[in-house]
Scaffold this active site. Structure first.
Site, PDB file in Angstrom:
ATOM      1  N   ARG A  94     -22.888 -30.440  25.058  1.00  0.00           N
ATOM      2  CA  ARG A  94     -22.494 -31.947  25.238  1.00  0.00           C
ATOM      3  C   ARG A  94     -21.040 -31.996  25.744  1.00  0.00           C
ATOM      4  O   ARG A  94     -20.824 -33.123  26.644  1.00  0.00           O
ATOM      5  CB  ARG A  94     -21.950 -32.402  23.646  1.00  0.00           C
ATOM      6  CG  ARG A  94     -23.338 -32.164  22.633  1.00  0.00           C
ATOM      7  CD  ARG A  94     -22.890 -32.681  21.186  1.00  0.00           C
ATOM      8  NE  ARG A  94     -24.060 -32.463  20.315  1.00  0.00           N
ATOM      9  CZ  ARG A  94     -24.546 -31.350  19.696  1.00  0.00           C
ATOM     10  NH1 ARG A  94     -23.588 -30.225  19.826  1.00  0.00           N
ATOM     11  NH2 ARG A  94     -25.379 -31.290  18.872  1.00  0.00           N
ATOM     12  N   SER A 107     -14.215 -48.014  29.987  1.00  0.00           N
ATOM     13  CA  SER A 107     -14.602 -49.398  30.312  1.00  0.00           C
ATOM     14  C   SER A 107     -14.913 -50.212  29.011  1.00  0.00           C
ATOM     15  O   SER A 107     -14.438 -51.373  28.748  1.00  0.00           O
ATOM     16  CB  SER A 107     -15.844 -49.417  31.232  1.00  0.00           C
ATOM     17  OG  SER A 107     -16.338 -50.678  31.554  1.00  0.00           O
ATOM     18  N   VAL A 124     -19.757 -42.910  18.775  1.00  0.00           N
ATOM     19  CA  VAL A 124     -20.935 -42.003  18.731  1.00  0.00           C
ATOM     20  C   VAL A 124     -20.799 -41.308  20.147  1.00  0.00           C
ATOM     21  O   VAL A 124     -21.438 -39.887  20.235  1.00  0.00           O
ATOM     22  CB  VAL A 124     -22.031 -42.683  18.433  1.00  0.00           C
ATOM     23  CG1 VAL A 124     -23.372 -41.834  18.103  1.00  0.00           C
ATOM     24  CG2 VAL A 124     -21.750 -43.525  16.874  1.00  0.00           C
ATOM     25  N   PRO A 127     -19.238 -36.113  24.600  1.00  0.00           N
ATOM     26  CA  PRO A 127     -18.764 -35.453  23.437  1.00  0.00           C
ATOM     27  C   PRO A 127     -17.874 -36.284  22.671  1.00  0.00           C
ATOM     28  O   PRO A 127     -16.700 -36.606  23.016  1.00  0.00           O
ATOM     29  CB  PRO A 127     -17.891 -34.220  24.058  1.00  0.00           C
ATOM     30  CG  PRO A 127     -17.507 -34.599  25.528  1.00  0.00           C
ATOM     31  CD  PRO A 127     -18.586 -35.737  25.895  1.00  0.00           C
ATOM     32  N   HIS A 181     -17.822 -31.269  17.079  1.00  0.00           N
ATOM     33  CA  HIS A 181     -19.317 -31.543  16.992  1.00  0.00           C
ATOM     34  C   HIS A 181     -19.863 -30.804  18.387  1.00  0.00           C
ATOM     35  O   HIS A 181     -19.984 -31.520  19.334  1.00  0.00           O
ATOM     36  CB  HIS A 181     -19.493 -32.967  17.002  1.00  0.00           C
ATOM     37  CG  HIS A 181     -20.898 -33.204  17.184  1.00  0.00           C
ATOM     38  ND1 HIS A 181     -21.825 -32.866  16.348  1.00  0.00           N
ATOM     39  CD2 HIS A 181     -21.496 -33.966  18.165  1.00  0.00           C
ATOM     40  CE1 HIS A 181     -23.067 -33.111  16.640  1.00  0.00           C
ATOM     41  NE2 HIS A 181     -22.831 -34.039  17.548  1.00  0.00           N
TER      42      HIS A 181
END
Length: 320
Positions: A94, A107, A124, A127, A181
């Site tokens: 990721r 943005s 969400v 990464p 994660h």
């Protein structure tokens, strides 16, 4: 700021955004859901499709529509899902998305901040730890109101794996996956238990079942998302349910303890990096970060995870 009660905005109408839209609607807790996308027709299509579900029995008459960033002004919760995702033929990490998706997130945050600094933002976009850190530390937005989904899904995967191996309901498996994660995540085995029985006693008690190996479980947890990606081309259902779990905890002020990503400020001696540790989640966002007892080895793994993420943050190319 006056919120529209239980109004939620989803930014991004891709595979994850679409899954999140449908998952949060199934909570039956929202009064209004708005979806925003750079492709306005895609957002309109997702909203129209989802709106048809509100006609079924036991579904509340939720207002579902496409919108724009002005809709963030009175939203209680904003979910950021936008940005490219890993493809099966990509380098399966990721972190390769970091530069691109930080620019996308930059943005989005600038647009959100034009209208609110009161809504809770769920990050969400992967990464997720890098994106969460960037959002929390560059926009003068209350840090407790920006939450990365972090290892919430990894924790669900770990519980499912252990529950399946011991043939028990995974909801009766307790414990957390912490850290990044991604590749440096780890299970805090010193806290894992089933019905209060610590992990180091489980193999003896469930001796008629599979003998669980810690390293094997950790590898399976880390590889789960990549396996889904290889098989179906993207991940969506698990992360959408993770978002729904957070949304429910916030809307109902549950004070639930969930492993989510946030910038650490001295916890476990770690600073200036976002990663997952257990946090109390309320209608205010992150009410408190918890330093649960960890073994020396687990603290070392958490620091390794932090160092891994810091190296990515340091190397970010954020030229707009």
């Amino acid at each position: 700021m006056n919120f529209v009660k239980n109004k939620l905005v989803v930014v991004g109408a891709g595979m994850v955004g679409s899954a999140v839209l449908n998952s949060v609607l199934s909570l039956n807790l929202l009064s209004e859901v708005v979806i925003i996308d750079i492709n306005d027709n895609k957002a309109k299509g997702e909203a129209l499709d989802a709106s048809h579900t509100t006609s079924f029995a036991y579904s509340p008459n939720v207002k579902v529509r496409a919108g724009n960033y002005e809709d963030c002004a009175d939203a209680q919760i904003i979910v950021i899902t936008a940005g490219p995702s890993l493809k099966p033929d990509d380098k399966l990490d990721r972190l390769v998305l970091a530069d691109t998706n930080v620019k996308v997130t930059d943005s989005i945050m600038k647009n959100i901040c034009k209208y609110t600094k009161d809504a809770i933002i769920i990050v969400v976009t992967n990464p997720v730890d890098i994106a969460t850190y960037y959002c929390q530390n560059n926009f003068d937005y209350p840090k407790n109101k920006i939450i990365g989904t972090g290892t919430l899904l990894d924790t669900a995967r770990m519980r499912k794996i252990i529950g399946k191996k011991y043939n028990v309901d995974s909801k009766n498996v307790h414990g957390y996956v912490l850290g990044e994660h991604g590749g440096s995540s780890f299970t805090s085995w010193s806290d894992v238990n089933i019905a209060g029985i610590p992990f180091n006693q489980l193999n003896d008690i469930f001796k008629d079942h599979y003998k669980v190996d810690k390293d094997e479980v950790d590898k399976e947890v880390r590889d789960s998302g990549i396996e889904v990606l290889k098989l179906k081309g993207y991940t969506s259902a698990g992360i959408a349910m993770s978002v729904s779990r957070l949304v429910k905890a916030m809307l109902l002020n549950e004070q639930s303890i969930l492993p989510v990503s946030s910038t650490l400020e001295g916890e476990y001696g770690i600073n200036d990096v976002a990663l997952s540790i257990p946090c109390i989640i309320t209608s205010n966002g992150i009410e408190k970060k918890l330093e649960i007892p960890l073994s020396k080895d687990e603290v070392e793994k958490l620091n390794k995870s932090a160092d891994n993420l810091k190296s990515i943050i340091k190397g970010l190319n954020t030229n707009k």
